[in-house]
Design an enzyme around this catalytic site. Structure first.
Site, PDB file in Angstrom:
ATOM      1  N   ASN C  16       0.836  -1.193   0.000  1.00 38.01           N
ATOM      2  CA  ASN C  16       0.000   0.000   0.000  1.00 38.01           C
ATOM      3  C   ASN C  16       0.875   1.248   0.000  1.00 38.01           C
ATOM      4  OD1 ASN C  16      -2.860   1.013   0.352  1.00 38.01           O
ATOM      5  ND2 ASN C  16      -1.737   2.211   1.901  1.00 38.01           N
ATOM      6  N   GLU C  79      -0.324   1.483  -5.129  1.00 35.78           N
ATOM      7  CA  GLU C  79      -0.459   2.764  -5.830  1.00 35.78           C
ATOM      8  C   GLU C  79       0.790   3.110  -6.644  1.00 35.78           C
ATOM      9  OE1 GLU C  79      -1.474   2.196  -2.779  1.00 35.78           O
ATOM     10  OE2 GLU C  79      -3.513   2.979  -2.559  1.00 35.78           O
ATOM     11  N   ASP C 128      -6.159  21.504   9.288  1.00 35.00           N
ATOM     12  CA  ASP C 128      -6.626  20.606   8.233  1.00 35.00           C
ATOM     13  C   ASP C 128      -7.117  21.379   7.009  1.00 35.00           C
ATOM     14  OD1 ASP C 128      -7.357  18.185   6.930  1.00 35.00           O
ATOM     15  OD2 ASP C 128      -7.339  17.309   8.935  1.00 35.00           O
TER      16      ASP C 128
END
Lengths: 326, 326, 326, 326, 326, 326
Positions: C16, C79, C128
């Site tokens: 991953n 990915e 964020d």
């Protein structure tokens, strides 16, 4: 377990017969679930005067007695009279030995006792009509005074949440809904409290509709007639209320939510529904009007039938003969 | 009747296989119902060029061929390839005699023909999956060029609104809903398009819920995945989507309308639903989140089970022996 | 800071690559923010077996690597393969020195380490995508084993809440929304997650509408495709989704709230939105259908254009010449 | 004008007494307004057989006769029996001369006639209980056969929309509402159909509330009991339903619209309300729960009283004496 | 085109100055758009007496004159007085030659004429502030009596739907909204009618909120102050109403639709919005309260700022020096 | 008790007159209820500088003084000027003896004192306009410096919750509502704050309606003009706002809840309403548009009148004569 309980209040001049959940605590005491209805009133009246209430508890009785005890006539009506009518006058009652009470003579088992005015015990957790566990509560206690039974008696139990349990509770409510809806629409064809709704929370009503708003009035009448009702669907007279598939088909083809839905929130419902606010006994109720709208041609909503021709009928006839079908 | 129809557009470089309703007009012409999807696109492309579209119509084929033809892969995918996969490479195709088309070699009956680019006829009224009559429409015509069939062939009909009809249409949609809901919740346990909803309008989805809002997200995903969907219920993983009683019980005990209901009005739905605005294809959609709320103890929502004791088990065992039950 | 993190679970047979926020705690430990997605799954699997998870952390990589790491392919897809495709097979990976992991050979800086199965630290408060401070949480720790870098390496930072940050997160979601909406309407012309919505909460989608309800179906599809979405506006194809003024103009002139608005409350949203119920992750979602209604003439909704005449064009032409405009 | 009309159907074995609006057309004919209730049923039964229906029309009768004729017992009950009970058995009836019918012996004026099975006339426009003009309708005709009256008889008219008119219509409905609400809440203290609502459309109900949702259940019961009801307010037992100011004060201080309001749209209402959809007889109904919420201390909702002290009482006493007030 | 129009009614004793759309019909007639406001009243008063209304039309005036003419003082106030105040008493008026009227002396172009009491013409289709075509209407006609202008006069046009057009119309409305909102909340910081809403339909208001409900009261006040308003957003004082991105960010992070949204349907709005019911002038209005909820800590809603340290400031300083940035 | 209080802030250059509730604590101190308005501002300004605020308290004044003191002009306006205007310049003020303040010369009783900047006391529980007890609060204290009064002075008390109390508070609000509604509809005919709503919470407004949506705009304007308003009804000009029966009749015959009702929840209201969220000062507001819909003939909504004939008029005339009625 549960039993048909008779009690008399000489002070109020009232006799009452009803079915209650009983939990065996030990050899001589039972916990009894009293919802605030008629027997509760009698017990409260005695409690005020610090007197125990004498009762008989009958197990194993004729279905007519069960049905009568499960119905809700006005306060003061002795349900044994109703049972007697259902039995065409054939109900025999017997006087109890140790308490001032009566019980059906043919009961398999009769418990005589008193509901204590002061002793209570934690009842539960027990299963209710919805098949979930009811909450535990402090409830009064029955002190057993005597037990009589037939030889080789059959112990008749109402399994909680069984079909029998649901029918006994639901049937008198179906009658109330039928009566209430009859007052607001031309004709009622069927009323069912579904088993999946515990015979208590979900109703289906079929009516003959004469004016566009009749379906909604039927919904309001049903909700008012049985305050524990949570969801109710009203359908046309061509839909059989006992055929769940047909009812769902009516919803699929005749219902539009923005026009045909009623939602009433924060209204008193049933304490049995765990999704509701059980402390304040508030729930949201839903009415679904799945009757055909009257501004569209009726034929659009009718199920197609397979057209028959004489040739097809001839074929079927010969097939039947060959297969010797009746 | 209906058949599996193969067509090829050399211009678009595309092959397509799909199932269409066909109405026999006379010995050599059929009306064909084309909804604006893949075969319609091929026909439109030919119509632009004033050319007829050559097709084969197969009746009586292997279920895998039916299923493949009923699925909705992207435009350009030849559904015979899908059928071939389902059959592990065993699908045999035959070249047609009079038209440039293929058909399953083992079909009971094969009609070769062309969809006329210019001739249309009034199709219907015919029965659709909801069991009501569809409206009449002008539709293209198939001119039959040749018919071939097996000796003593079996004519396989899909009776309109039968379970077979609904399954063929619904099954690929259930897969789409499953896939879409899987993307927004931890796990999907079941998806069913109910028979009462014509295998088309009503879905039940069971999921494992991790957060409070998961049920609503599942509702949105299901509605988006199958735009003809009208009503959808989402339940927890302990509810079997094929058990309608269990689904209704979940609604009775886990659903509160003011909190768990979604209503979306004036959204595109299915033309088949007579209660909808069929001209503008607008309907009202409903989502019902009947999953357990997470702010209450889980146990409140679980069905009670009859507790077992060694004595009870011993009794059952001895009963079994006596009755010689397996 | 943040980095592209590679991890491999030999037990699950899965590789991953993803991007995570990292907070420097001291010289040899970093706190890592793991949302419950793929890397979290790998870590949990190792935690079960009380084993640390070996990882490489790459800083300063090719944009294609960034984009691939930010996308959400199904679990199990590496990915780096996606990045390799984007780079036409030119992606070079290097084996790490101290841990069993790979990293892009051309990365400016590579940190080798393990995510501890047992140690956690309080992460935050950090900014964020919405530009507000995220809440503090206990998060796992990365124990650094080795650091390698290019000479004179450039430290590539993703400034929290910067446009780069938002694009990396939003772009793959725009693709998901595009795909989902494409399935329910004839054609999609544009999808944008706006910067003001953090590239995450607000979407604008432009479609070609064929039937009245298409706009609402597009809204449902967008909400289902990206569960963090809070507000979504759908417009006609003549509106550029990147032109906020045009979108607002469409709302002003084509939208009527009683008809074109969808509000869904108590549905799972994004934890980043401080106005939502962040504990239960519940929010209210809004869909705005600002497409032209089809029951009014189209021209009423079209922006007027200044009509041109040959005289005006001649004037403009001569002006251009005089001013030597291209 | 209007009169108390007696009719008997030997075929159905039914007698009926009711009040109807009559419009004098000429010397020997009256138009009669028949809503589809009991007398309408009798007339329809005769119309089927092409027979006129014999009736007596009494004007100027004892109030008990009026009240009985205005009530709605089940079909088949002769309302003269009710009047007789109200009068303790003192009602005397007289046999008519020209038709087979009875009428109160002491009526001031008795018209004997037949309702023609075939002749109809345009009735109206006449004023109804709301004080507006009712629509014109084709209605049956009464052909007068004989007229008898006392010497110097008093012609008793019910002025349309007068208090008397409203009370006669509303009183029996108040009884129905009282009965229905009694079934769902512990106690009912008052029911009023307000004069401003024509004694027909607006009700106020006062109850003793035991649980939070009782107010809403009372609203549903009232709406179901009298389908013409449009608006209903429920208040606590400390509010007098006949004191409109007090009712409004309860709404001002105990009602919150987002919590205590029920609106049901597109439901069948009264044809008399001109704001409703009079063709399809659809209206919107409103329930207002103005009972005290139980989650706040009771005292907050109680009207303040002027506290008394012995000094104040002394002063009042001496004032009284001085002023010689009783 | 458009012009500043002066008219006087000696009968009403009233002077009025306003801006109107004019359409050149031929050399001596113009169609004039009269909405039912002040000039319309004067014209109607003359029409009653079958007299033409004398007017001056000024093109190319000082901005203060434009602004004054665009404002809406009470009927009877001569807007030239307002312009004179804005110009500190420096406004010069000139008497017209052919009609009994005044015009600003310094206007570039002055048209003298009368609005005919009887002649009307079809005006339009012309572009309005929303950039769409307004509907065609029969409107009165101005018969030109004389034209005077400066030498080499500049023709000042207000391009329909241009920023200038929107500002002239919107500015006085912003003032009205500011005033109205000021009366219900502690302080107003900004009011903007957005350009995308035609300077007419969409408002943004920023306030200092003291109590939870202040945002909603501000919404109601804004909607009441400018009845053409369709959508209004209220934000906190830290949001700049001219920064559309900031406003959208406030909606993304501070708004929850189930709590903060007001929708009012079927209320009178602007005839300019093509999505509304333009015949009955009914629209749906929306209020969005995007202020911070007060039951959550304020910091959660504040944009993060990059914290500064002395080292960072030193670095920036040296960078600045090196790059010779001011 | 309560009094008209004058205060002057030399620092702010502001004089203020207002009415406040005063509670006698002992011989020389009173608690004073200060809501955060003008006098509160003056007191806060003094508190900042640790200075007491000098005031005069007048009891027993001319009604014009009462009315002026109860009105809400902008901050800085001395309400004695308003009273002086109402009295046509006849208001006489007297300088106080011990404090720097003025009071009406003809007041029955004048208390001179200071509002302490630091001392507070628990005020209440006292009755407010709704007739319920207001909550207890810490409030500032008035230290009495001197008391002057007329010989045989009359003590004028405003009995809490009396009609006088309500009128004094409500009258200026009625004016504000009248003004606000006038701006959005052609004409206002009446505004009443009902006594049952404490002269504060419930309004009735009558208007002349020109367009369908005018009623709703009037509702919004009324709610915005008086933020304490909870319920407002708008009626046509033929309905007298002081006739509660007529208003209810308008609701019965001209209002349909699904179309004519506005509910706005969680908006700032009055702290006096015990049903509201008194801590956060949030309430639900209701607007009822009981004006005639314009898509139905006007006559349907008009009260019927008894038609007159010359014979009837003659009869009435002769009766009058006989009875000697004026």
């Amino acid at each position: 377990t549960s039993g048909v309980i008779y009690a008399r209040s000489s002070k109020l001049g009232v006799e009452n017969v009803s079915i209650h959940r009983l939990q065996v605590l030990d050899d001589s005491t039972l916990a009894i679930r009293l919802v605030p209805r008629h027997l509760y009133k009698l017990w409260m009246a005695h409690k005020m005067e610090k007197k125990d209430l004498e009762v008989s508890i009958s197990v194993g009785v004729h279905p007519a007695v069960h049905l009568a005890a499960a119905s809700s006539p006005p306060f003061g009506v002795n349900e044994f009279h109703i049972a007697n009518s259902l039995l065409a006058g054939e109900l025999k009652l017997a006087k109890c030995l140790k308490v001032d009470a009566y019980a059906p003579a043919e009961a398999e088992l009769i418990i005589e006792g008193v509901i204590s005015w002061e002793r209570e015990a934690l009842e539960g957790p027990l299963v209710d009509i919805l098949g979930t566990y009811d909450v535990q509560r402090m409830q009064p206690i029955v002190e057993v005074k005597a037990v009589t039974h037939r030889k080789d008696y059959v112990y008749q139990a109402i399994v909680p949440s069984s079909v029998e349990h649901k029918l006994l509770m639901g049937l008198p409510r179906e009658a109330l809904i039928w009566e209430a809806v009859s007052k607001v629409v031309p004709e009622v064809y069927g009323v069912r409290l579904t088993m999946a709704g515990g015979g208590w929370l979900h109703a289906v009503v079929s009516i003959r509709k004469q004016r566009e708003g009749d379906g909604k009035n039927a919904l309001l009448a049903a909700l008012a007639a049985h305050p524990s009702l949570k969801h109710v669907v009203v359908v046309d007279e061509d839909i059989d209320v006992y055929d769940s598939e047909a009812v769902e088909w009516a919803i699929a083809t005749r219902f539009q939510a923005d026009r045909d839905l009623i939602v009433v929130k924060d209204v008193r419902g049933s304490t049995l529904d765990p999704s509701s606010d059980q402390e304040r006994v508030l729930t949201s109720k839903v009415g679904v009007d799945a009757t055909k709208p009257m501004d569209k041609p009726k034929e659009k909503f009718e199920p197609a039938t397979i057209p028959s021709t004489s040739r097809v009928e001839g074929l079927i006839e010969s097939l039947r003969k060959r297969l010797a079908i009746r």
